[in-house]
Design a protein around this motif. Structure first.
Motif, PDB file in Angstrom:
ATOM      1  N   TRP A 124      30.360  14.865 -28.602  1.00 39.73           N
ATOM      2  CA  TRP A 124      30.922  13.428 -28.693  1.00 39.73           C
ATOM      3  C   TRP A 124      31.179  13.499 -26.979  1.00 39.73           C
ATOM      4  O   TRP A 124      30.772  12.291 -27.738  1.00 39.73           O
ATOM      5  CB  TRP A 124      32.512  13.531 -29.436  1.00 39.73           C
ATOM      6  N   ALA A 125      31.023  13.748 -26.284  1.00 45.04           N
ATOM      7  CA  ALA A 125      30.727  12.915 -24.822  1.00 45.04           C
ATOM      8  C   ALA A 125      29.097  12.396 -24.651  1.00 45.04           C
ATOM      9  O   ALA A 125      28.816  11.245 -24.605  1.00 45.04           O
ATOM     10  CB  ALA A 125      30.589  14.530 -23.527  1.00 45.04           C
ATOM     11  N   GLU A 126      28.160  13.141 -25.210  1.00 45.52           N
ATOM     12  CA  GLU A 126      26.708  13.398 -25.216  1.00 45.52           C
ATOM     13  C   GLU A 126      26.552  11.401 -26.068  1.00 45.52           C
ATOM     14  O   GLU A 126      25.649  11.035 -26.000  1.00 45.52           O
ATOM     15  CB  GLU A 126      25.947  14.015 -26.251  1.00 45.52           C
ATOM     16  N   ILE A 127      27.178  11.855 -27.689  1.00 45.98           N
ATOM     17  CA  ILE A 127      27.130  10.567 -28.071  1.00 45.98           C
ATOM     18  C   ILE A 127      27.381   9.445 -27.809  1.00 45.98           C
ATOM     19  O   ILE A 127      27.192   8.694 -27.934  1.00 45.98           O
ATOM     20  CB  ILE A 127      27.734  11.139 -29.806  1.00 45.98           C
ATOM     21  N   LEU A 128      28.787   9.543 -27.199  1.00 49.24           N
ATOM     22  CA  LEU A 128      28.872   8.479 -26.514  1.00 49.24           C
ATOM     23  C   LEU A 128      29.159   7.671 -25.675  1.00 49.24           C
ATOM     24  O   LEU A 128      28.420   6.757 -25.625  1.00 49.24           O
ATOM     25  CB  LEU A 128      30.900   8.868 -26.349  1.00 49.24           C
ATOM     26  N   LEU A 129      27.662   8.289 -25.213  1.00 46.89           N
ATOM     27  CA  LEU A 129      26.890   8.548 -23.972  1.00 46.89           C
ATOM     28  C   LEU A 129      25.451   7.419 -23.539  1.00 46.89           C
ATOM     29  O   LEU A 129      24.752   6.653 -23.251  1.00 46.89           O
ATOM     30  CB  LEU A 129      26.959   9.107 -22.851  1.00 46.89           C
ATOM     31  N   TRP A 130      25.341   7.995 -25.217  1.00 44.83           N
ATOM     32  CA  TRP A 130      24.133   8.099 -25.997  1.00 44.83           C
ATOM     33  C   TRP A 130      23.470   6.641 -25.668  1.00 44.83           C
ATOM     34  O   TRP A 130      22.351   5.802 -24.893  1.00 44.83           O
ATOM     35  CB  TRP A 130      23.735   8.309 -26.701  1.00 44.83           C
ATOM     36  N   PRO A 131      24.308   5.411 -25.908  1.00 43.66           N
ATOM     37  CA  PRO A 131      24.010   3.568 -26.191  1.00 43.66           C
ATOM     38  C   PRO A 131      23.755   3.506 -24.305  1.00 43.66           C
ATOM     39  O   PRO A 131      23.067   2.749 -24.275  1.00 43.66           O
ATOM     40  CB  PRO A 131      25.061   2.892 -26.437  1.00 43.66           C
ATOM     41  N   TYR A 132      24.867   3.620 -24.023  1.00 45.20           N
ATOM     42  CA  TYR A 132      24.416   3.373 -22.776  1.00 45.20           C
ATOM     43  C   TYR A 132      23.353   3.487 -22.167  1.00 45.20           C
ATOM     44  O   TYR A 132      22.477   2.585 -21.082  1.00 45.20           O
ATOM     45  CB  TYR A 132      26.093   3.549 -21.335  1.00 45.20           C
ATOM     46  N   LEU A 133      23.043   5.307 -22.159  1.00 44.26           N
ATOM     47  CA  LEU A 133      21.437   5.607 -21.653  1.00 44.26           C
ATOM     48  C   LEU A 133      19.933   4.930 -21.495  1.00 44.26           C
ATOM     49  O   LEU A 133      19.358   4.490 -20.934  1.00 44.26           O
ATOM     50  CB  LEU A 133      22.082   6.962 -21.370  1.00 44.26           C
ATOM     51  N   THR A 134      20.601   4.500 -22.982  1.00 45.80           N
ATOM     52  CA  THR A 134      19.677   4.026 -23.518  1.00 45.80           C
ATOM     53  C   THR A 134      19.196   3.438 -23.462  1.00 45.80           C
ATOM     54  O   THR A 134      18.171   2.539 -22.707  1.00 45.80           O
ATOM     55  CB  THR A 134      20.145   4.733 -25.260  1.00 45.80           C
ATOM     56  N   ILE A 135      20.682   1.900 -23.193  1.00 38.60           N
ATOM     57  CA  ILE A 135      19.422   0.898 -22.804  1.00 38.60           C
ATOM     58  C   ILE A 135      18.838   0.585 -21.410  1.00 38.60           C
ATOM     59  O   ILE A 135      18.253  -0.101 -21.002  1.00 38.60           O
ATOM     60  CB  ILE A 135      21.439   0.083 -23.427  1.00 38.60           C
ATOM     61  N   VAL A 136      19.687   1.427 -20.960  1.00 38.28           N
ATOM     62  CA  VAL A 136      19.909   1.747 -18.917  1.00 38.28           C
ATOM     63  C   VAL A 136      18.058   2.098 -19.573  1.00 38.28           C
ATOM     64  O   VAL A 136      17.588   0.821 -18.362  1.00 38.28           O
ATOM     65  CB  VAL A 136      20.311   2.687 -18.079  1.00 38.28           C
ATOM     66  N   LYS A 137      17.807   2.950 -19.471  1.00 39.59           N
ATOM     67  CA  LYS A 137      16.557   3.255 -20.475  1.00 39.59           C
ATOM     68  C   LYS A 137      15.375   2.443 -20.974  1.00 39.59           C
ATOM     69  O   LYS A 137      14.495   2.232 -20.117  1.00 39.59           O
ATOM     70  CB  LYS A 137      16.204   4.572 -21.181  1.00 39.59           C
ATOM     71  N   THR A 138      16.170   1.826 -21.747  1.00 34.87           N
ATOM     72  CA  THR A 138      14.976   0.387 -22.423  1.00 34.87           C
ATOM     73  C   THR A 138      14.911  -0.706 -21.863  1.00 34.87           C
ATOM     74  O   THR A 138      13.713  -1.090 -22.037  1.00 34.87           O
ATOM     75  CB  THR A 138      15.379   1.149 -23.939  1.00 34.87           C
ATOM     76  N   THR A 139      15.834  -1.239 -21.253  1.00 32.23           N
ATOM     77  CA  THR A 139      15.714  -2.665 -20.717  1.00 32.23           C
ATOM     78  C   THR A 139      15.317  -2.817 -19.147  1.00 32.23           C
ATOM     79  O   THR A 139      14.918  -1.932 -18.328  1.00 32.23           O
ATOM     80  CB  THR A 139      17.029  -2.762 -20.333  1.00 32.23           C
ATOM     81  N   PRO A 140      14.011  -3.951 -19.398  1.00 34.05           N
ATOM     82  CA  PRO A 140      13.384  -3.983 -18.305  1.00 34.05           C
ATOM     83  C   PRO A 140      14.720  -4.211 -17.316  1.00 34.05           C
ATOM     84  O   PRO A 140      15.630  -5.282 -17.091  1.00 34.05           O
ATOM     85  CB  PRO A 140      12.208  -5.497 -18.884  1.00 34.05           C
ATOM     86  N   VAL A 141      13.632  -3.889 -16.501  1.00 31.96           N
ATOM     87  CA  VAL A 141      14.788  -3.690 -15.010  1.00 31.96           C
ATOM     88  C   VAL A 141      14.644  -5.423 -14.606  1.00 31.96           C
ATOM     89  O   VAL A 141      16.434  -5.810 -13.965  1.00 31.96           O
ATOM     90  CB  VAL A 141      13.663  -3.519 -14.031  1.00 31.96           C
ATOM     91  N   VAL A 142      14.321  -6.284 -14.966  1.00 36.08           N
ATOM     92  CA  VAL A 142      14.127  -8.149 -14.415  1.00 36.08           C
ATOM     93  C   VAL A 142      15.386  -8.428 -15.089  1.00 36.08           C
ATOM     94  O   VAL A 142      16.264  -9.010 -14.301  1.00 36.08           O
ATOM     95  CB  VAL A 142      12.645  -8.570 -14.440  1.00 36.08           C
ATOM     96  N   SER A 143      16.096  -7.760 -16.067  1.00 40.38           N
ATOM     97  CA  SER A 143      17.059  -8.266 -16.261  1.00 40.38           C
ATOM     98  C   SER A 143      18.248  -8.236 -15.990  1.00 40.38           C
ATOM     99  O   SER A 143      18.762  -8.641 -16.439  1.00 40.38           O
ATOM    100  CB  SER A 143      17.217  -7.660 -18.525  1.00 40.38           C
ATOM    101  N   PHE A 144      18.165  -6.611 -15.965  1.00 42.94           N
ATOM    102  CA  PHE A 144      18.864  -6.581 -15.224  1.00 42.94           C
ATOM    103  C   PHE A 144      19.495  -6.773 -13.828  1.00 42.94           C
ATOM    104  O   PHE A 144      20.540  -6.850 -14.002  1.00 42.94           O
ATOM    105  CB  PHE A 144      18.872  -4.671 -14.753  1.00 42.94           C
ATOM    106  N   ILE A 145      18.462  -6.669 -13.352  1.00 42.79           N
ATOM    107  CA  ILE A 145      18.516  -7.503 -11.994  1.00 42.79           C
ATOM    108  C   ILE A 145      18.905  -9.255 -12.202  1.00 42.79           C
ATOM    109  O   ILE A 145      20.182  -9.312 -11.652  1.00 42.79           O
ATOM    110  CB  ILE A 145      17.419  -8.054 -11.323  1.00 42.79           C
ATOM    111  N   ILE A 146      18.402  -9.812 -12.486  1.00 42.54           N
ATOM    112  CA  ILE A 146      19.214 -11.065 -13.354  1.00 42.54           C
ATOM    113  C   ILE A 146      20.806 -11.414 -13.770  1.00 42.54           C
ATOM    114  O   ILE A 146      21.515 -12.217 -12.948  1.00 42.54           O
ATOM    115  CB  ILE A 146      18.780 -11.514 -14.114  1.00 42.54           C
ATOM    116  N   LEU A 147      20.910  -9.949 -14.726  1.00 41.84           N
ATOM    117  CA  LEU A 147      21.985  -9.817 -15.024  1.00 41.84           C
ATOM    118  C   LEU A 147      23.279  -9.800 -14.146  1.00 41.84           C
ATOM    119  O   LEU A 147      24.240  -9.953 -13.599  1.00 41.84           O
ATOM    120  CB  LEU A 147      22.110  -9.362 -16.327  1.00 41.84           C
TER     121      LEU A 147
END
Lengths: 256, 192
Positions: free
Chosen positions: A92-115
């Protein structure tokens, strides 16, 4: 053994020759273009680098960025490892973490920087961005490493009733070594690239990112190249130092 | 305290490995388990180690501190010989103490102490696994074919080492060789 040493030496010479060839090609291109604004020559960059290294602010900028990027990198290692432990144990911990880590992995770094510019002070942005870039790599590798630990060795620890610290130090950590080293090698360069990108966009006063931004603003390609050379050197030096430290710590653990 | 096993049953995928097994392992003595392959010797050891749960039956008298030599060596690759040997030792050991143990089983201790365990031969690794079990100072030693892969001379030397360091301890040893069981002394149980 001798053959492998010779191969390593030969590889080093080959790489040095390739670098020299690249510099030569760069010099040829700069001469052909004949425009310092468009492409500074290696000699001009070297000259500028010497001038910069005589300035006090140069070291202050390097230290500013180094401290923050390295902090982000180390936090990424800590965070990724701490998250991998429950994820390896509880599905359950892996499943709960999955969306956050997938977002971090796939979102372009520039989007994070601006946000993140909205939430964080400019000077701390590079800490958070390099942390974010390192986190999923360490998490994924450590999760894999923890899962692939030899069950029979863990059983041995259970039968002998080894204390938790001894199990961690002598049963788990040696088995995680290849996973940790590969994750660190992968994420070290990335943390520098992302951290400096964050500084170039957020322009915190006194950072290497600010100096790069100024170079772009004043169309000074010699400055731009000189700071890029510093950046590459810092990244390589830190990688070597960090991996040397990790190998040293493991060496102490493995020897009697 | 004697270890008493009563009516122990264990089956894997419907195939019975142990059926109503009863035995008493006297405290401070050596008991060898003999029998053909697949008769449940290793399963019994694993149940005594707490690694496998029996389907039914009772076991009493298992001490808290257990040492073991597994069927496989189960040594930590990457760690040195010294680290592996002292892994389960409750106290701190000096390099000289480890070297003395290595030499007792016919290994050149000083040279080996810092060597990575995976650079050693199978027989050498086996002896390190035995030293680890001895140094763990368990009250009960569970040994699964501990001398496999050792030549006759080394086998005798290692047996003498084991006997010298496990006096007054309870030993349960799985073996295929009646000769080994006789050399280790004590009693033996033929498993069907």
């Amino acid at each position: 053994m001798m053959r492998s040493t010779m191969n390593t030496k030969a590889k080093k010479w080959e790489r040095a020759a390739a670098v020299l060839l690249a510099i030569l090609l760069w010099q040829l291109c700069a001469t052909a273009l004949g425009n310092r604004l468009l492409l500074a020559s290696p000699a001009a960059v070297f000259q500028r680098l010497c001038q910069l290294s005589a300035e006090k602010e140069f070291y202050a900028s390097v230290l500013f960025s180094f401290r923050r990027i390295v902090t982000g990198f180390l936090l990424g290692i800590l965070g990724g490892t701490l998250l991998a432990v429950p994820a390896s144990r509880f599905r359950w911990a892996e499943i709960l973490l999955w969306p956050y880590l997938t977002i971090v992995k796939t979102t372009p770094v520039v989007s994070f920087i601006i946000l993140c510019m909205i939430w964080l002070e400019a000077k701390n942005l590079s800490v958070f961005i390099s942390f974010l870039m390192v986190l999923p790599i360490i998490y994924t590798n450590m999760l894999e490493g923890i899962r692939r630990r030899d069950k029979k060795l863990l059983e041995m620890g259970q039968v002998f009733r080894l204390p938790p610290l001894r199990r961690l130090l002598f049963l788990s950590l040696p088995q995680l070594k290849p996973y940790l080293l590969s994750a660190c090698s992968l994420s070290l360069g990335l943390s520098w690239k992302a951290g400096i990108a964050a500084e170039v966009i957020a322009i915190p006063t006194g950072s290497m990112g600010e100096r790069l931004y100024e170079a772009k603003l004043y169309l000074s390609s010699a400055d731009l190249f000189a700071w890029t050379v510093v950046l590459i050197a810092m990244s390589i030096l830190f990688e070597k130092l960090f991996l040397w430290l990790i190998h040293g710590l493991y060496g102490r653990l493995e020897r009697f | 305290m004697d270890i008493i096993v009563s009516n122990l049953c264990k089956s894997y995928d419907g195939k019975a490995v142990l059926t109503d097994f009863n035995a008493t392992f006297p405290a401070g003595k050596t008991t060898c388990l003999l029998g053909r392959s697949g008769c449940g010797k290793t399963t019994l050891l694993h149940i005594l180690m707490g690694l496998v749960k029996a389907d039914s039956g009772e076991i009493s008298g298992i001490p808290r501190k257990i040492s073991a030599v597994f069927q496989e060596n189960r040594l930590c690759t990457g760690l040195s010989v010294g680290r592996n040997a002292a892994l389960a030792c409750p106290g701190r050991l000096s390099p000289l103490e480890i070297i003395a143990h290595l030499e007792e089983v016919g290994l050149a201790g000083k040279e080996l102490l810092h060597r990575p365990i995976d650079t050693l031969s199978g027989g050498m690794q086996r002896r390190i696994a035995i030293i680890r079990a001895v140094l763990a100072e368990g009250d009960l030693l569970l040994l699964d074919e501990p001398f496999q892969g050792l030549d006759p001379r080394t086998r005798l030397q290692t047996m003498a080492y084991l006997q010298a360091h496990t006096r007054n301890k309870t030993l349960i040893m799985v073996t295929h060789s009646r000769e080994e069981a006789e050399l280790m002394g004590g009693s033996y149980i033929e498993m069907q």
